[in-house]
Enzyme design. Structure first.
Site, PDB file in Angstrom:
ATOM      1  N   HIS A 142      -6.782 -16.810   5.034  1.00 15.85           N
ATOM      2  CA  HIS A 142      -5.765 -17.305   5.952  1.00 15.85           C
ATOM      3  C   HIS A 142      -4.646 -17.950   5.146  1.00 15.85           C
ATOM      4  O   HIS A 142      -4.904 -18.561   4.112  1.00 15.85           O
ATOM      5  CB  HIS A 142      -6.373 -18.348   6.906  1.00 15.85           C
ATOM      6  CG  HIS A 142      -5.546 -18.568   8.117  1.00 15.85           C
ATOM      7  ND1 HIS A 142      -4.495 -19.441   8.144  1.00 15.85           N
ATOM      8  CD2 HIS A 142      -5.600 -18.008   9.349  1.00 15.85           C
ATOM      9  CE1 HIS A 142      -3.944 -19.416   9.335  1.00 15.85           C
ATOM     10  NE2 HIS A 142      -4.586 -18.549  10.088  1.00 15.85           N
ATOM     11  N   HIS A 161      -2.760  -9.689  11.421  1.00 16.37           N
ATOM     12  CA  HIS A 161      -2.615 -10.828  12.345  1.00 16.37           C
ATOM     13  C   HIS A 161      -3.685 -10.649  13.430  1.00 16.37           C
ATOM     14  O   HIS A 161      -4.866 -10.565  13.117  1.00 16.37           O
ATOM     15  CB  HIS A 161      -1.174 -10.799  12.861  1.00 16.37           C
ATOM     16  CG  HIS A 161      -0.698 -12.015  13.580  1.00 16.37           C
ATOM     17  ND1 HIS A 161      -1.420 -13.168  13.707  1.00 16.37           N
ATOM     18  CD2 HIS A 161       0.484 -12.252  14.234  1.00 16.37           C
ATOM     19  CE1 HIS A 161      -0.719 -14.042  14.403  1.00 16.37           C
ATOM     20  NE2 HIS A 161       0.438 -13.526  14.734  1.00 16.37           N
ATOM     21  N   ASP A 215     -10.964 -14.316  13.516  1.00 14.33           N
ATOM     22  CA  ASP A 215     -11.227 -12.929  13.904  1.00 14.33           C
ATOM     23  C   ASP A 215     -12.574 -12.404  13.419  1.00 14.33           C
ATOM     24  O   ASP A 215     -12.984 -11.315  13.811  1.00 14.33           O
ATOM     25  CB  ASP A 215     -10.113 -12.021  13.367  1.00 14.33           C
ATOM     26  CG  ASP A 215      -8.793 -12.291  14.061  1.00 14.33           C
ATOM     27  OD1 ASP A 215      -8.818 -12.433  15.290  1.00 14.33           O
ATOM     28  OD2 ASP A 215      -7.760 -12.384  13.391  1.00 14.33           O
TER      29      ASP A 215
HETATM   30  N1  CMC Z   1     -10.127  -9.840   1.272  1.00 14.73           N
HETATM   31  C1  CMC Z   1     -10.011  -9.776  -0.062  1.00 14.73           C
HETATM   32  N2  CMC Z   1      -9.092 -10.435  -0.775  1.00 14.73           N
HETATM   33  C2  CMC Z   1      -8.245 -11.200  -0.102  1.00 14.73           C
HETATM   34  C3  CMC Z   1      -8.309 -11.336   1.301  1.00 14.73           C
HETATM   35  C4  CMC Z   1      -9.295 -10.627   1.995  1.00 14.73           C
HETATM   36  N3  CMC Z   1      -9.407 -10.714   3.318  1.00 14.73           N
HETATM   37  N4  CMC Z   1      -7.324 -12.160   1.710  1.00 14.73           N
HETATM   38  C5  CMC Z   1      -6.669 -12.540   0.616  1.00 14.73           C
HETATM   39  N5  CMC Z   1      -7.230 -11.962  -0.490  1.00 14.73           N
HETATM   40  C6  CMC Z   1      -6.845 -12.174  -1.889  1.00 14.73           C
HETATM   41  C7  CMC Z   1      -5.570 -11.432  -2.234  1.00 14.73           C
HETATM   42  O1  CMC Z   1      -5.835 -10.142  -2.724  1.00 14.73           O
HETATM   43  C8  CMC Z   1      -4.973 -12.346  -3.277  1.00 14.73           C
HETATM   44  O2  CMC Z   1      -5.665 -12.142  -4.495  1.00 14.73           O
HETATM   45  P1  CMC Z   1      -4.866 -12.183  -5.912  1.00 14.73           P
HETATM   46  O3  CMC Z   1      -4.382 -13.595  -6.021  1.00 14.73           O
HETATM   47  O4  CMC Z   1      -5.862 -11.781  -6.907  1.00 14.73           O
HETATM   48  O5  CMC Z   1      -3.730 -11.198  -5.771  1.00 14.73           O
HETATM   49  C9  CMC Z   1      -5.334 -13.746  -2.794  1.00 14.73           C
HETATM   50  O6  CMC Z   1      -6.535 -13.562  -2.036  1.00 14.73           O
HETATM   51  C10 CMC Z   1      -4.271 -14.391  -1.916  1.00 14.73           C
HETATM   52  O7  CMC Z   1      -4.002 -13.498  -0.830  1.00 14.73           O
HETATM   53  P2  CMC Z   1      -2.586 -13.321  -0.144  1.00 14.73           P
HETATM   54  O8  CMC Z   1      -2.497 -11.948   0.433  1.00 14.73           O
HETATM   55  O9  CMC Z   1      -1.511 -13.738  -1.101  1.00 14.73           O
HETATM   56  O10 CMC Z   1      -2.678 -14.413   0.999  1.00 14.73           O
HETATM   57  P3  CMC Z   1      -1.739 -14.499   2.272  1.00 14.73           P
HETATM   58  O11 CMC Z   1      -1.690 -15.935   2.634  1.00 14.73           O
HETATM   59  O12 CMC Z   1      -0.437 -13.816   2.039  1.00 14.73           O
HETATM   60  O13 CMC Z   1      -2.528 -13.637   3.365  1.00 14.73           O
HETATM   61  C11 CMC Z   1      -3.948 -13.016   5.151  1.00 14.73           C
HETATM   62  C12 CMC Z   1      -3.249 -14.189   4.414  1.00 14.73           C
HETATM   63  C13 CMC Z   1      -4.607 -13.549   6.402  1.00 14.73           C
HETATM   64  C14 CMC Z   1      -2.873 -11.973   5.565  1.00 14.73           C
HETATM   65  C15 CMC Z   1      -4.975 -12.393   4.190  1.00 14.73           C
HETATM   66  O14 CMC Z   1      -5.944 -13.341   3.826  1.00 14.73           O
HETATM   67  C16 CMC Z   1      -5.630 -11.141   4.793  1.00 14.73           C
HETATM   68  O15 CMC Z   1      -5.075 -10.036   4.675  1.00 14.73           O
HETATM   69  N6  CMC Z   1      -6.826 -11.294   5.461  1.00 14.73           N
HETATM   70  C17 CMC Z   1      -7.464 -10.186   6.112  1.00 14.73           C
HETATM   71  C18 CMC Z   1      -6.804  -9.952   7.462  1.00 14.73           C
HETATM   72  C19 CMC Z   1      -7.207 -11.014   8.480  1.00 14.73           C
HETATM   73  O16 CMC Z   1      -8.376 -11.344   8.623  1.00 14.73           O
HETATM   74  N7  CMC Z   1      -6.201 -11.501   9.225  1.00 14.73           N
HETATM   75  C20 CMC Z   1      -6.428 -12.487  10.284  1.00 14.73           C
HETATM   76  C21 CMC Z   1      -5.826 -13.797   9.959  1.00 14.73           C
HETATM   77  S1  CMC Z   1      -6.339 -15.115  11.077  1.00 14.73           S
HETATM   78  C22 CMC Z   1      -5.750 -14.716  12.641  1.00 14.73           C
HETATM   79  C23 CMC Z   1      -4.324 -14.376  12.753  1.00 14.73           C
HETATM   80  O17 CMC Z   1      -3.453 -14.761  11.979  1.00 14.73           O
HETATM   81  O18 CMC Z   1      -4.013 -13.688  13.714  1.00 14.73           O
END
Ligand code: CMC
Length: 447
Positions: free
Chosen positions: A321, A282, A377
């Site tokens: 996201h 987050h 971020d």
């Molecule tokens: N790098 C590589 N792969 C990713 C990433 C990433 N940053 N984010 C998602 N994926 C992949 C994930 O492995 C999955 O692949 P597969 O379908 O093959 O298993 C697919 O994309 C969907 O990901 P998810 O984890 O199911 O998506 P989510 O909606 O649950 O997670 C997230 C959203 C923001 C937690 C995630 O994208 C992430 O961990 N990003 C990196 C951390 C980040 O930058 N967070 C800040 C978010 S914006 C500001 C805030 O919220 O505060």
């Protein structure tokens, strides 16, 4: 005369009902459930039972992937189109034309203030910036290298002990006083945590300065007789604060609403929201982005890093996201702000690596097919670092402006007759009832 083109009548024109018909194949019974604003009420499913003893059908939705937990009129996001608006106003216009305090007023009250309303609001915020002296004693008790976000979270919680009147959450006047106190005091708390982290004496607020000007002074002031905040830095912070002010039902806001739904005071609820924000998935992500860029170290290492991410060995922090499946509109504005800041501070050497990561990721099938774009971020940390902030301070810089979002959502929750204490259901997967086994009869281990 040539025949007029005809269009097929829509389902609505054909008299279609705004409802969903469900057939339960276990019983053969059919139910009609109303649809409102594109949603059905989960409670309407409870009538679907196999027999009189059945609890009724529930939905299973870990992480709220497809569940609206509230109606809200504060922030609108269209994740596919990359749109973000506060109270209807596009984020791009607010970032260009507004100030953080004006945007905070808008988020809380639903309308932009008149000149008189703004003057009154600004005066009230800028004259509540001081903390009780004992807060300093709390702060001083932290270890010399304590993480500023840990100090911030604990100190926000501690504020509830100074303002016992904040328990009057049903009194609109008391609520407003706590809101003003919190927005006014979070920069001071944040600055004290920063000075503690750096082993520097705390600096008291200067109420003649702007919200961000005063904040910069409390961070940077050393021996100057009169500290003049750098206008480029102060404006950049104002823009960053506008961008971070609210973001509908994210993890931290959901925590604020869930904790607040127990009717605890707003300081305690906000400490919980800030704790949620601290996590690396987050608001802690901006800190992780900087660590990642530093680890990559050189532009030539970018392809190897991307390959590792694609193999599932870590994530590209600052990308992806839950809601945006397009470029995060905040990231676009931050990229522009970074250019302005770098003109006065010098370019952050990590920028080159970030731009290369973005360039490769935006054309790589792995990221394209998963709709992973830079989020807020990805670039904010580069600006913060160029402005001289230590990496550990980044989540605190997110929490200061998010304060108004948390509080506006908290008030909306309290005033919403649909809301009750937040208490999800579970699908129990454990043992059925079994008799207790005394210690002497248990043998050496579990069967
Ligand atoms: N790098 C590589 N792969 C990713 C990433 C990433 N940053 N984010 C998602 N994926 C992949 C994930 O492995 C999955 O692949 P597969 O379908 O093959 O298993 C697919 O994309 C969907 O990901 P998810 O984890 O199911 O998506 P989510 O909606 O649950 O997670 C997230 C959203 C923001 C937690 C995630 O994208 C992430 O961990 N990003 C990196 C951390 C980040 O930058 N967070 C800040 C978010 S914006 C500001 C805030 O919220 O505060």
């Amino acid at each position: 005369m040539s025949p007029q083109p005809t269009t097929a009548p829509t389902a609505k024109e054909q008299g279609a009902r705004e409802s969903l018909t469900i057939t339960d194949n276990r019983t053969g019974k059919t139910y009609e459930v109303p649809i409102s604003a594109g949603a059905i009420r989960a409670m309407d499913l409870r009538q679907i039972k196999t027999d009189a003893d059945d609890f009724g059908l529930m939905t299973y939705d870990p992480a709220f992937m497809n569940t609206a937990s509230t109606r809200s009129s504060i922030t609108y996001i269209d994740g596919d189109k990359g749109i973000l608006r506060y109270r209807g106003y596009p984020i791009e216009q607010l970032a260009e034309e507004s100030t953080y305090l004006e945007t905070a007023y808008l988020i809380l009250n639903g309308e932009l203030p008149t000149a008189a309303q703004y003057q009154d609001w600004e005066y009230k915020i800028l004259h509540r910036t001081f903390l009780h002296e004992n807060i300093k004693t709390h702060m001083e008790a932290f270890r010399y290298d304590a993480h500023p976000m840990g100090m911030f979270i604990s100190s926000v919680a501690a504020l509830s002990t100074y303002y016992p009147d904040s328990a009057q959450i049903s009194d609109p006047e008391s609520r407003l006083i706590q809101i003003i106190r919190l927005i006014a005091k979070v920069p001071t708390l944040a600055a004290f945590s920063y000075r503690h982290h750096r082993g520097l004496p705390y600096v008291y607020p200067d109420n003649d300065l702007s919200y961000t000007g005063n904040f910069l002074r409390m961070l940077d002031m050393m021996t100057q007789v009169k500290y003049e905040p750098d206008p480029v830095k102060a404006r950049a912070l104002d823009v960053l604060f506008i961008l971070h002010a609210d973001h509908e039902q994210n993890c931290g806001t959901n925590a604020m609403r869930a904790i607040g739904s127990s009717h605890v005071d707003p300081y305690s609820a906000m400490a919980g929201a800030a704790a949620a924000l601290y996590g690396p998935l987050h608001g802690g992500a901006n800190e992780e982005v900087l660590k990642m860029l530093t680890q990559i170290g050189n532009i030539k290492n970018v392809p190897a890093f991307i390959d590792k991410v694609k193999k599932g060995e870590g994530r590209l922090m600052g990308f992806g996201h839950r809601v945006y499946k397009n470029y995060d509109p905040r990231a676009k504005i931050i990229k522009r702000t970074a250019d302005q800041v770098f003109r006065t501070t010098g370019v952050n050497p990590l920028l080159e690596i970030a731009l290369e990561l973005e360039r490769i990721a935006l054309q790589d099938e792995y990221f394209v097919s998963r709709k992973l774009y830079p989020n807020v971020d990805f670039y904010s940390g580069l600006i913060y670092q160029a402005m001289g902030f230590p990496v550990a301070f980044f989540p605190v810089l997110f929490a200061i402006p998010r304060t108004v979002g948390w509080l506006a959502q908290w008030v909306e929750m309290l005033q919403d007759p649909d809301q009750k204490i937040a208490r999800p259901r579970q699908l129990y997967t454990g043992y059925d009832a079994r008799p207790y086994v005394p210690l002497y009869a248990r043998g050496n281990g579990h069967a």
